[in-house]
Design an enzyme around this catalytic site. Structure first.
Site, PDB file in Angstrom:
ATOM      1  N   HIS A  34       0.829  -1.215   0.000  1.00  0.00           N
ATOM      2  CA  HIS A  34       0.000   0.000   0.000  1.00  0.00           C
ATOM      3  C   HIS A  34       0.863   1.265   0.000  1.00  0.00           C
ATOM      4  O   HIS A  34       0.432   2.321   0.448  1.00  0.00           O
ATOM      5  CB  HIS A  34      -0.983   0.006   1.176  1.00  0.00           C
ATOM      6  N   SER A 125      -1.728 -11.034  -8.040  1.00  0.00           N
ATOM      7  CA  SER A 125      -1.923 -10.178  -9.216  1.00  0.00           C
ATOM      8  C   SER A 125      -2.300 -10.920 -10.477  1.00  0.00           C
ATOM      9  O   SER A 125      -1.724 -10.680 -11.550  1.00  0.00           O
ATOM     10  CB  SER A 125      -0.664  -9.356  -9.506  1.00  0.00           C
ATOM     11  N   GLU A 160      -7.782  -0.963 -14.642  1.00  0.00           N
ATOM     12  CA  GLU A 160      -8.347  -1.180 -13.297  1.00  0.00           C
ATOM     13  C   GLU A 160      -9.186   0.022 -12.874  1.00  0.00           C
ATOM     14  O   GLU A 160     -10.293  -0.133 -12.352  1.00  0.00           O
ATOM     15  CB  GLU A 160      -7.221  -1.373 -12.270  1.00  0.00           C
ATOM     16  N   ASP A 172       1.731  -3.837  -9.390  1.00  0.00           N
ATOM     17  CA  ASP A 172       1.451  -5.155  -9.970  1.00  0.00           C
ATOM     18  C   ASP A 172       1.749  -5.176 -11.470  1.00  0.00           C
ATOM     19  O   ASP A 172       2.382  -6.101 -11.983  1.00  0.00           O
ATOM     20  CB  ASP A 172      -0.013  -5.537  -9.733  1.00  0.00           C
TER      21      ASP A 172
HETATM   22  C1  GLA Z   1      -2.922  -4.420  -4.866  1.00  0.00           C
HETATM   23  C2  GLA Z   1      -2.813  -3.234  -5.819  1.00  0.00           C
HETATM   24  C3  GLA Z   1      -1.398  -2.649  -5.796  1.00  0.00           C
HETATM   25  C4  GLA Z   1      -0.923  -2.374  -4.379  1.00  0.00           C
HETATM   26  C5  GLA Z   1      -1.187  -3.573  -3.486  1.00  0.00           C
HETATM   27  C6  GLA Z   1      -0.879  -3.293  -2.039  1.00  0.00           C
HETATM   28  O1  GLA Z   1      -2.149  -5.488  -5.291  1.00  0.00           O
HETATM   29  O2  GLA Z   1      -3.130  -3.616  -7.129  1.00  0.00           O
HETATM   30  O3  GLA Z   1      -1.353  -1.484  -6.591  1.00  0.00           O
HETATM   31  O4  GLA Z   1      -1.515  -1.211  -3.872  1.00  0.00           O
HETATM   32  O5  GLA Z   1      -2.526  -4.029  -3.561  1.00  0.00           O
HETATM   33  O6  GLA Z   1       0.478  -3.089  -1.863  1.00  0.00           O
END
Ligand code: GLA
Length: 387
Positions: A34, A125, A160, A172
């Site tokens: 995050h 992801s 997204e 990701d």
């Molecule tokens: C998801 C989001 C990322 C990132 C993570 C937390 O995977 O797609 O962009 O914010 O959460 O680190």
């Protein structure tokens, strides 16, 4: 998963002709959760699991015929339909195509069939793997491969935001496009500078334990946390009109304390986690350079605590997996990815590995009725054309 498997379905499902095959990976993240949408650092690597797609222009102006092999689901849609398809998986295809058109790529109708071996909803992801795989294909088929890697990353993120309802950061998609076998990457999400870090921890193993609690980022909890961070930045910027505050990266601990009463405990506590996490990524980089895995592990436990108690993105099952890691003397363990389910990532000494895995499987199953899925991490390459 192999090319022949995807190809046989593509040929059977459409008009018997073959296309080109592309692959893109999911990712792990050693630390830095995050932090991406807060302008901080992340430390991901691509894995050897992901999405594979066969694609071919079909000669129509704007008809996309798409087949999700694993779901046995077929959806056809038109690129000029402003609503796009309803099926969530097809929206990734639609979104990337639309974002590529915005970039000036003359995307026309195409056929696509795809499959994956990255577990869905595990925080690895799978959605970014789809986006970067489809981007890689459209770039090759319609874009003369002129779209840069960074534009592919940003098209994935915009998909997204604009078509899937998740206001994610760039970690990701970055990891999926730029991944390199054997290397983690430290990315500065503000400047977008990054470095490859060869990762071969002598005497240790990285393993994921998938709680199989489905992690779902669409909807409010992920976006809520992002909003909390933005509220804090706005409050700090208002107090300091002389400064430039774009994200929490630009804010200090003192400034956060100054706005505590004004923003309220929930936003304060979330921002408190992010400031701590920003520092932890840098500490982990230093420790890695010195081969100090004990410190790396300690920081991972601190991150888990923060994600669970401050950012509140854990769940009972993930906290339990973290406790089991501690009990077994595992060097570091934490929730990986956005949270709300999915996996823990564990840095474990090779000599403790078997006992830890056996114990975690047995105790977790006794409590929750199923074993966690064990996923050994192999750091692999990013998006590519296979044939
Ligand atoms: C998801 C989001 C990322 C990132 C993570 C937390 O995977 O797609 O962009 O914010 O959460 O680190």
């Amino acid at each position: 998963m192999d090319i022949e498997f995807v190809r046989s379905r593509f040929v059977k499902h459409f008009d018997g002709k073959t296309g080109n095959v592309y692959a893109s990976p999911g990712r792990i993240n050693l630390i830095g959760e995050h932090t991406d949408y807060n302008g901080g650092f992340v430390f991901p690597g691509a894995v050897d699991k992901g999405i594979m797609a066969e694609m071919r222009a079909n000669g129509t102006e704007d008809t996309v015929m798409a087949y999700a092999i694993d779901l046995k689901d077929r959806v056809d849609f038109h690129l000029d339909d402003p609503a796009g398809p309803k099926a969530s998986w097809a929206r990734y295809i639609y979104g990337i195509a639309k974002e590529f058109q915005k970039l000036g790529v003359p995307v026309k109708g195409f056929n696509i069939a795809f499959a994956g071996d990255v577990p869905l909803g595990a925080g690895m992801s799978s959605s970014a793997a789809m986006e970067s795989c489809f981007a890689c294909g459209l770039n090759d088929i319609f874009g003369e491969n002129k779209v840069s890697k960074w534009d592919m990353v940003l098209a994935g993120q915009a998909t997204e935001h604009n078509y899937c309802g998740v206001n994610c950061g760039i970690m990701d998609q970055f990891a999926s496009v730029f991944g390199k076998a054997g290397c983690l990457m430290r990315l500065d999400c503000r400047s977008r500078e990054f470095e490859y870090f060869p990762f071969k921890p002598d005497g240790y193993r990285l393993v994921l334990l998938n709680s199989k609690v489905k992690h779902e980022l669409a909807g409010s909890p992920y976006n809520d946390r992002r909003n909390s961070c933005e509220n804090v930045v706005k409050a700090i910027a208002k107090k300091h009109p002389e400064g430039k505050f774009e994200t929490l990266r630009d804010c200090t601990w003192e400034q956060l304390e100054e706005v505590r009463a004004e923003v309220g405990e929930e936003d304060y506590t979330r921002a408190h986690f992010v400031l701590g996490e920003k520092d932890r990524v840098l500490a982990v980089c230093d420790a890695l350079l010195q081969g100090d895995y004990e410190t790396v592990g300690q920081k991972m436990y601190e991150t888990h605590y923060g994600l669970s108690k401050e950012y509140e993105v854990s769940c009972e099952e993930l906290d339990y997996l973290n406790d089991l890691a501690k009990e077994n003397g595992v060097t570091g363990s934490r929730i990986m990815g956005g949270g709300f389910g999915g996996c823990t990532i564990n840095l474990v000494r090779a000599d403790l590995y078997s006992k830890f895995i056996a114990d975690a499987k047995q105790k977790f199953a006794a409590k929750y009725g199923h074993e966690p899925e064990v996923i050994d991490v192999v750091i692999g390459d990013g998006s590519r054309k296979l044939c």
